[in-house]
Scaffold this active site. Structure first.
Site, PDB file in Angstrom:
ATOM      1  N   ARG A 149       0.814  -1.221   0.000  1.00 28.43           N
ATOM      2  CA  ARG A 149       0.000   0.000   0.000  1.00 28.43           C
ATOM      3  C   ARG A 149       0.847   1.271   0.000  1.00 28.43           C
ATOM      4  NH1 ARG A 149      -5.228  -1.489   3.759  1.00 28.43           N
ATOM      5  NH2 ARG A 149      -6.406  -2.330   2.006  1.00 28.43           N
ATOM      6  N   LYS A 178     -18.621 -18.284   0.590  1.00 28.27           N
ATOM      7  CA  LYS A 178     -20.055 -18.060   0.758  1.00 28.27           C
ATOM      8  C   LYS A 178     -20.756 -17.405  -0.422  1.00 28.27           C
ATOM      9  CE  LYS A 178     -20.324 -17.676   5.756  1.00 28.27           C
ATOM     10  NZ  LYS A 178     -20.452 -16.701   6.841  1.00 28.27           N
ATOM     11  N   GLY A 211     -12.577  -4.256   0.306  1.00 31.13           N
ATOM     12  CA  GLY A 211     -13.956  -3.809   0.483  1.00 31.13           C
ATOM     13  C   GLY A 211     -14.387  -2.786  -0.551  1.00 31.13           C
TER      14      GLY A 211
HETATM   15  P1  AMP Z   1     -14.366 -15.616   0.907  1.00 29.77           P
HETATM   16  O1  AMP Z   1     -13.828 -14.904   2.100  1.00 29.77           O
HETATM   17  O2  AMP Z   1     -15.835 -15.872   0.957  1.00 29.77           O
HETATM   18  O3  AMP Z   1     -13.911 -15.003  -0.413  1.00 29.77           O
HETATM   19  O4  AMP Z   1     -13.739 -17.074   0.960  1.00 29.77           O
HETATM   20  C1  AMP Z   1     -12.370 -17.329   0.831  1.00 29.77           C
HETATM   21  C2  AMP Z   1     -12.087 -18.683   1.429  1.00 29.77           C
HETATM   22  O5  AMP Z   1     -12.858 -19.661   0.780  1.00 29.77           O
HETATM   23  C3  AMP Z   1     -10.664 -19.115   1.316  1.00 29.77           C
HETATM   24  O6  AMP Z   1     -10.073 -19.057   2.575  1.00 29.77           O
HETATM   25  C4  AMP Z   1     -10.769 -20.574   0.829  1.00 29.77           C
HETATM   26  O7  AMP Z   1     -10.006 -21.457   1.585  1.00 29.77           O
HETATM   27  C5  AMP Z   1     -12.231 -20.887   1.021  1.00 29.77           C
HETATM   28  N1  AMP Z   1     -12.701 -21.941   0.129  1.00 29.77           N
HETATM   29  C6  AMP Z   1     -12.568 -22.032  -1.193  1.00 29.77           C
HETATM   30  N2  AMP Z   1     -13.088 -23.205  -1.638  1.00 29.77           N
HETATM   31  C7  AMP Z   1     -13.549 -23.873  -0.577  1.00 29.77           C
HETATM   32  C8  AMP Z   1     -14.187 -25.137  -0.378  1.00 29.77           C
HETATM   33  N3  AMP Z   1     -14.438 -25.942  -1.403  1.00 29.77           N
HETATM   34  N4  AMP Z   1     -14.523 -25.501   0.864  1.00 29.77           N
HETATM   35  C9  AMP Z   1     -14.262 -24.661   1.901  1.00 29.77           C
HETATM   36  N5  AMP Z   1     -13.671 -23.464   1.793  1.00 29.77           N
HETATM   37  C10 AMP Z   1     -13.304 -23.073   0.569  1.00 29.77           C
END
Ligand code: AMP
Length: 396
Positions: free
Chosen positions: A35, A198, A377
């Protein structure tokens, strides 16, 4: 939009809001200076033209109180190292002494104000506080993309005191152009790749970008909600049961927008969430009960690759497997390879969001994609179609 490249900064005192909210280790040393490096071009431009810079930033969440742990003195050496010059330091953002330091500042010099969040007025977006800060400068430049989604005193409110001398810094310009390229002026076909854990956190983004894109690739943990909603057996993979209906609606909306959706067809599964766990590769609709999908399978990797290779504009947010565990990083690595190849073939690729940024850095893809966004964000909110207060304050 006026650009700082068109303004003459000679003998001007320039208040620059940056985002030096950098990660630190237990000894408060900076562990990632991205940054700081990112705003150097803006600062160099102003200083080389004979302007002086008053730097404003926050660090961490001191919650409106003085706290040595969050003092910018701790990161001052790193700032000086990156900028390659001496940086003066004002122990307090406000006050007589600071005003004197500002008055004595000469062309080509930099003064860093102490953490603005030592004042609760900063996060409250207090107008008086913003006005006091505004008195230090003739010009206001906002180059804090990482904080542009916050309506704070120094990121948005202050701009009203510079009706004709407020600008985006070069980093802000670059970030906004990159997002505009994907959402408004990207060469087709445009492919968005969304992964991560998610669906719920990505819904608004998906809905906002559908009219702009041609292909939507959904991977990672969030894919299982779509697979189960379509009748698949997903074992104990990640699931948001209350989002299955929404997943089906997204697929319908995609169809209505002529967007081709790519979902994974196979997956590497394990019984435990553990790097050493025994792996199998199976059809993603037929995961045995005790198992969970943790990475994109080989057929999925090829399927995604075909879509990506033929794209001219690519947006990527979110890993398509648990890449933090090496044995389950293959899918995300393959995805990184596909995006790198497409970029080499002339596509514009934008990567954003905390985990994807971590991935590209860790696995060496930073220079193989067109642009890596510095703001997590802020980038997500602009993809959601929200107006960023830090941006609106300059453009309005
Ligand atoms: P997010 O913060 O929603 O963008 O999620 C990122 C996280 O999703 C990362 O830490 C990944 O390890 C996790 N992730 C990706 N694929 C999977 C999966 N198949 N099962 C569980 N976690 C996952």
């Amino acid at each position: 939009m006026k650009s700082i490249s068109d303004f003459n900064f000679e003998n001007k005192k320039v208040l620059v809001r940056v985002d030096f909210n950098v990660p630190q280790d237990e000894n408060l040393n900076v562990t990632d200076n991205t940054r700081i490096v990112a705003v150097k071009p803006t600062l160099d431009l102003i200083l080389n033209e004979g302007g002086s810079v008053i730097l404003m930033t926050h660090l961490g969440r001191p919650k409106g109180e003085k706290n040595e742990k969050y003092s910018l003195r701790n990161i001052l050496p790193e700032i000086e190292k990156v900028l390659g010059k001496k940086v003066k330091f004002a122990e307090d953002a406000l006050g007589e002494k600071t005003q004197q330091m500002v008055n004595q500042l000469k062309p080509g010099e930099i003064l860093l104000l102490e953490n603005l969040r030592f004042y609760k007025e900063e996060e409250k977006g207090d107008k008086d506080f913003a006005e006091k800060l505004s008195k230090y400068g003739d010009v206001y430049v906002n180059d804090a993309f990482g904080t542009a989604h916050r309506e704070h005193a120094s990121t948005a409110v202050i701009a009203q005191f510079f009706p004709s001398t407020k600008f985006f810094g070069l980093l802000m310009e670059k970030e906004l152009k990159a997002i505009d390229k994907v959402l408004n002026s990207g060469e087709k076909p445009i492919t968005a790749i969304l992964g991560g854990s998610k669906v719920s956190t990505k819904i608004t983004i998906i809905e906002n970008i559908l009219p702009a894109i041609d292909n939507l690739i959904i991977g990672g943990g969030m894919a299982f909600t779509f697979i189960k909603a379509q009748g698949g057996k997903i074992g104990k993979s990640l699931i948001e049961n209350d989002k299955m209906q929404l997943a089906l609606e997204i697929l319908e909306k995609a169809k209505a927008n002529n967007v081709k959706v790519y979902l994974p067809v196979d997956t590497f599964i394990a019984k435990e969430f553990n790097n050493e766990a025994e792996q199998r590769e199976v059809n993603i609709y037929k995961i045995p009960e005790e198992w969970m999908g943790l990475d994109a399978g080989s057929k999925t990797q090829l399927l995604f690759n075909d879509a990506i290779i033929n794209s001219k504009t690519i947006l990527w947010n979110g890993p398509i497997g648990v890449f933090e565990m090496e044995n389950f990083s293959k899918g995300t690595v393959a995805l990184g390879e596909s995006i790198a190849k497409a970029t080499k073939l002339g596509a514009f690729s934008l990567v954003g969001g905390g985990d994807s940024i971590a991935f590209v850095k860790q696995f060496g893809y930073e220079d193989k994609v067109s642009y890596v966004s510095t703001g997590g964000g802020a980038m997500l909110e602009s993809l959601e179609g929200l107006e960023l207060p830090g941006v609106a304050a300059i453009t309005k």
